[in-house]
Design a protein around this motif. Structure first.
Motif, PDB file in Angstrom:
ATOM      1  N   ASN A   7       0.876  -1.245   0.013  1.00 51.10           N
ATOM      2  CA  ASN A   7       0.053  -0.061  -0.040  1.00 51.10           C
ATOM      3  C   ASN A   7       0.916   1.276   0.081  1.00 51.10           C
ATOM      4  OD1 ASN A   7      -1.971  -1.979   0.509  1.00 51.10           O
ATOM      5  ND2 ASN A   7      -2.077  -1.664   2.719  1.00 51.10           N
ATOM      6  N   ARG A   8       0.751   2.054  -0.893  1.00 50.20           N
ATOM      7  CA  ARG A   8       1.643   3.112  -0.942  1.00 50.20           C
ATOM      8  C   ARG A   8       0.980   4.335  -1.390  1.00 50.20           C
ATOM      9  NH1 ARG A   8       2.775   5.372  -5.661  1.00 50.20           N
ATOM     10  NH2 ARG A   8       2.517   4.163  -7.808  1.00 50.20           N
ATOM     11  N   ARG A   9       1.451   5.642  -1.145  1.00 48.54           N
ATOM     12  CA  ARG A   9       0.708   6.868  -1.376  1.00 48.54           C
ATOM     13  C   ARG A   9       0.682   7.279  -3.002  1.00 48.54           C
ATOM     14  NH1 ARG A   9      -2.075   8.266   2.992  1.00 48.54           N
ATOM     15  NH2 ARG A   9      -1.028   7.641   4.781  1.00 48.54           N
ATOM     16  N   ALA A  10      -0.728   7.640  -3.416  1.00 46.94           N
ATOM     17  CA  ALA A  10      -0.774   8.047  -4.796  1.00 46.94           C
ATOM     18  C   ALA A  10      -1.946   8.827  -4.889  1.00 46.94           C
ATOM     19  CB  ALA A  10      -0.531   6.775  -5.776  1.00 46.94           C
ATOM     20  N   ARG A  28      -8.706  -0.560   7.019  1.00 55.63           N
ATOM     21  CA  ARG A  28      -9.133   0.503   8.387  1.00 55.63           C
ATOM     22  C   ARG A  28      -8.211   1.717   8.395  1.00 55.63           C
ATOM     23  NH1 ARG A  28      -8.074  -3.338  13.243  1.00 55.63           N
ATOM     24  NH2 ARG A  28      -6.734  -4.013  11.787  1.00 55.63           N
ATOM     25  N   THR A  29      -7.028   1.351   7.736  1.00 59.05           N
ATOM     26  CA  THR A  29      -6.157   2.440   7.805  1.00 59.05           C
ATOM     27  C   THR A  29      -5.929   3.046   6.471  1.00 59.05           C
ATOM     28  OG1 THR A  29      -4.778   1.380   9.347  1.00 59.05           O
ATOM     29  CG2 THR A  29      -3.402   3.314   8.131  1.00 59.05           C
ATOM     30  N   PRO A  30      -6.177   4.383   6.137  1.00 57.91           N
ATOM     31  CA  PRO A  30      -5.958   4.867   4.765  1.00 57.91           C
ATOM     32  C   PRO A  30      -4.534   5.013   3.895  1.00 57.91           C
ATOM     33  CG  PRO A  30      -6.175   6.697   6.508  1.00 57.91           C
ATOM     34  CD  PRO A  30      -6.279   5.494   7.319  1.00 57.91           C
ATOM     35  N   VAL A  53      -7.696   1.285  -7.850  1.00 59.76           N
ATOM     36  CA  VAL A  53      -8.871   0.736  -7.143  1.00 59.76           C
ATOM     37  C   VAL A  53      -9.268   2.106  -6.281  1.00 59.76           C
ATOM     38  CG1 VAL A  53      -8.381  -1.697  -7.154  1.00 59.76           C
ATOM     39  CG2 VAL A  53      -7.522   0.002  -5.013  1.00 59.76           C
ATOM     40  N   ALA A  54     -10.534   2.081  -5.792  1.00 51.99           N
ATOM     41  CA  ALA A  54     -11.280   3.239  -5.074  1.00 51.99           C
ATOM     42  C   ALA A  54     -10.517   2.694  -3.500  1.00 51.99           C
ATOM     43  CB  ALA A  54     -12.326   3.173  -5.080  1.00 51.99           C
ATOM     44  N   ILE A  55      -9.802   3.402  -2.645  1.00 52.29           N
ATOM     45  CA  ILE A  55      -9.748   3.169  -1.426  1.00 52.29           C
ATOM     46  C   ILE A  55     -10.721   3.663  -0.322  1.00 52.29           C
ATOM     47  CG2 ILE A  55      -7.753   3.090   0.452  1.00 52.29           C
ATOM     48  CD1 ILE A  55      -6.854   1.743  -2.034  1.00 52.29           C
ATOM     49  N   MET A  56     -11.255   2.864   0.370  1.00 54.36           N
ATOM     50  CA  MET A  56     -12.296   3.497   1.370  1.00 54.36           C
ATOM     51  C   MET A  56     -11.997   3.016   2.817  1.00 54.36           C
ATOM     52  SD  MET A  56     -15.546   2.635  -1.456  1.00 54.36           S
ATOM     53  CE  MET A  56     -16.121   4.141  -1.062  1.00 54.36           C
ATOM     54  N   THR A  57     -12.364   4.040   3.559  1.00 51.74           N
ATOM     55  CA  THR A  57     -12.040   3.645   5.224  1.00 51.74           C
ATOM     56  C   THR A  57     -13.355   3.952   5.710  1.00 51.74           C
ATOM     57  OG1 THR A  57     -11.344   6.178   5.507  1.00 51.74           O
ATOM     58  CG2 THR A  57      -9.552   4.565   4.917  1.00 51.74           C
TER      59      THR A  57
END
Length: 94
Positions: free
Chosen positions: A5-8, A54-56, A73-77
């Motif tokens: 999981n990385r920032r973008a 759980r963790t964005p 993909v859509a990351i959803m918290t």
């Protein structure tokens, strides 16, 4: 296979359970190795993937036999923002 999981950037979300090409949206709950790989395969099959975590984080990076790639993909918290989906995969630890 490795999922990182990385920032973008994030994807915009559809609220009708369908993606822009008419494919069904799928929720994958859990972003570890199994969830990340399932999410990448579903995306490759033309599904709009909503990855529930759980963790964005901003992007899913997968390394497998095809190499390393960023999977959009859509990351959803927040569960209340998920919207309707006809399919969900639960990929969390017991």
């Amino acid at each position: 296979m490795h999922c990182n999981n990385r920032r973008a950037g994030r994807l915009a979300q559809n609220e009708d359970g369908m993606n822009a090409t008419g494919g069904e949206a799928v929720a994958v709950i859990g972003s570890g190795g199994i969830g990340g790989y399932i999410a990448s395969e579903l995306h490759d099959a033309g599904r709009e993937v909503r990855l529930c975590v759980r963790t964005p984080f901003d992007a899913l990076e997968v390394t497998d036999g095809r190499g390393t790639r960023t999977v959009p993909v859509a990351i959803m918290t927040e569960p209340s923002t998920l919207g309707p989906v006809p399919w969900a995969f639960l990929t969390t630890k017991s």
